[in-house]
Design an enzyme around this catalytic site. Sequence first.
Site, short mmCIF file in Angstrom:
data_model
loop_
_atom_site.label_atom_id
_atom_site.label_comp_id
_atom_site.label_asym_id
_atom_site.label_seq_id
_atom_site.Cartn_x
_atom_site.Cartn_y
_atom_site.Cartn_z
N SER A 1 -9.78 1.40 2.78
CA SER A 1 -8.89 2.18 2.03
C SER A 1 -7.90 1.38 1.05
CB SER A 1 -8.30 3.25 2.64
OG SER A 1 -7.45 2.61 3.92
N LYS B 1 0.90 -1.12 0.05
CA LYS B 1 0.08 -0.09 0.06
C LYS B 1 0.70 1.20 -0.15
CE LYS B 1 -4.19 1.60 2.60
NZ LYS B 1 -4.80 1.39 3.91
N SER C 1 -9.87 -1.28 6.74
CA SER C 1 -9.36 -0.96 5.45
C SER C 1 -8.78 -2.20 4.83
CB SER C 1 -8.45 0.15 5.47
OG SER C 1 -9.12 1.52 5.62
#
Length: 476
Positions: free
Chosen positions: A156, A81, A180
Amino acid sequence: MKNINLKDLNIEKVHKHLKDGDFTVGELVDSYLEVIKEKNVDLNAYLEIFTKDIKPQVENAEKMFKDGTATLMTGIPIAIKDNILFEGHIASASSKILGNHVAVYDAFVIEKLKKEGVVILGRTNMDEFAMGSSTETSYYGVTRNPFDRTRVPGGSSGGSAVAVASDMALVSLGTETCGSVRQPSSFCGLVGMKPTYGAISRSGIIAMGSSLDQVGPMGKTVSDVEILYKSICGKDPLDSTSLSDEFKSNFKQAPLKKRIGVPRDFLSGGGINEEVLKNFDESCEKLKKAGYQIVDVTSETMKYSLAVYYIIMPAEVSSNLARYDGIRYGFSEKAQNLYDVYAKSKGKGFGKEVRRRLLLGSYILSHGYHDAYYNKALKVRDMIARELVTIFLDVDAIISPTVPFPAFPLGDKMDDPMAMYMCDIFSAPANLAGIPAMSLPSGKTESGLPLGLQITAPYLREDILFTIGKDFEKLV
Ligand code: GLN
């Protein structure tokens, strides 16, 4: 180019193939790069492929196989990420304000993975500063759900989910402050885990809400998530909340009671999609077949979790993001005086959702409101955590759907923050209580959208998630 069936692979199979010489790390990585070339333009899972670093990483992994020092993770292609620092590479948290921020050190988890000889392919798109549930608040465009390109992948960590779900990486790392990792895993048909608070160091992770943040592994199987999790655990002197093995050993791995709780009143609050409810009931039946007793548990406090999260999190966000002042690093706008530097840099560098939370957080922490909101939320958080401890005296784990609905159309909730926040309703208790939780693929809707089952376990009992998860995945 070698023809490798990426769909069929998992970490253990890859390890065996590499050991047996069926294909090399280079051939494996080339196969993933080929898929990335074909699919990423449309899906936008990766913001950047670390092209220059791939060759040395591949060579290192191949050397480890020759030396006999290879571990299960050696040569595994992984996506990270965009809020995880990898020295020498941009880590932007998908924000304009950090658009050219180059990491000057490795996050603890990257250091660990490097030692194991993984191949880090690239950094993945996310909601800006991990604030969102759809990967639509990214400054760098939306990521699309591979099961239906008109829908969101969740967030996310949406890019990390899509990378694995569409064979652009074997496994990936996301982060969680509230769902997330689990929520995009659910929307993309993956296994995703939020570990116990402190199980994995956050050194080198761009902070959102520090009392909630955790790194989480994502993969196609429970076993892949377990292997990746174990490879990044550990005490780190640079993160005072990280837990030592000695501390962890105090939590005896008591045998399972084979009893799982369903917080029925929490689930019957309304607002859950019918297909999700039906799928959840089917999951309960499957667990019964696997020998688990499914019992109702009562919770007085879980229903307050979302409200508590949306007070504590913005308060911590407003404090953590104060460092992006347009002076020390990141995007900066020229101005006449100091106040204007702050106002213009933050005003133009941050997107709407981030600014909303900064304003809310500053308000919550301001004199006169601090006690009424923040301190009260902390008290309720404590009540939620304590009630969960009591519930776990009777059951090994608690289950629920991961999200009340399947992946929704792009743009559907962008103008309605409250509707977007509802994605987190079942995620919040685990983050607030600091306990581990996992989302597992539990089937699909009639139109083919993946659904997820969430399992939540007591403090430091990730082993329970792995055991139940493995039993469950055999039946789906
Ligand atoms: N949906 C959560 C939020 O918007 C996601 C937070 C997270 O886990 N990073 O706050």
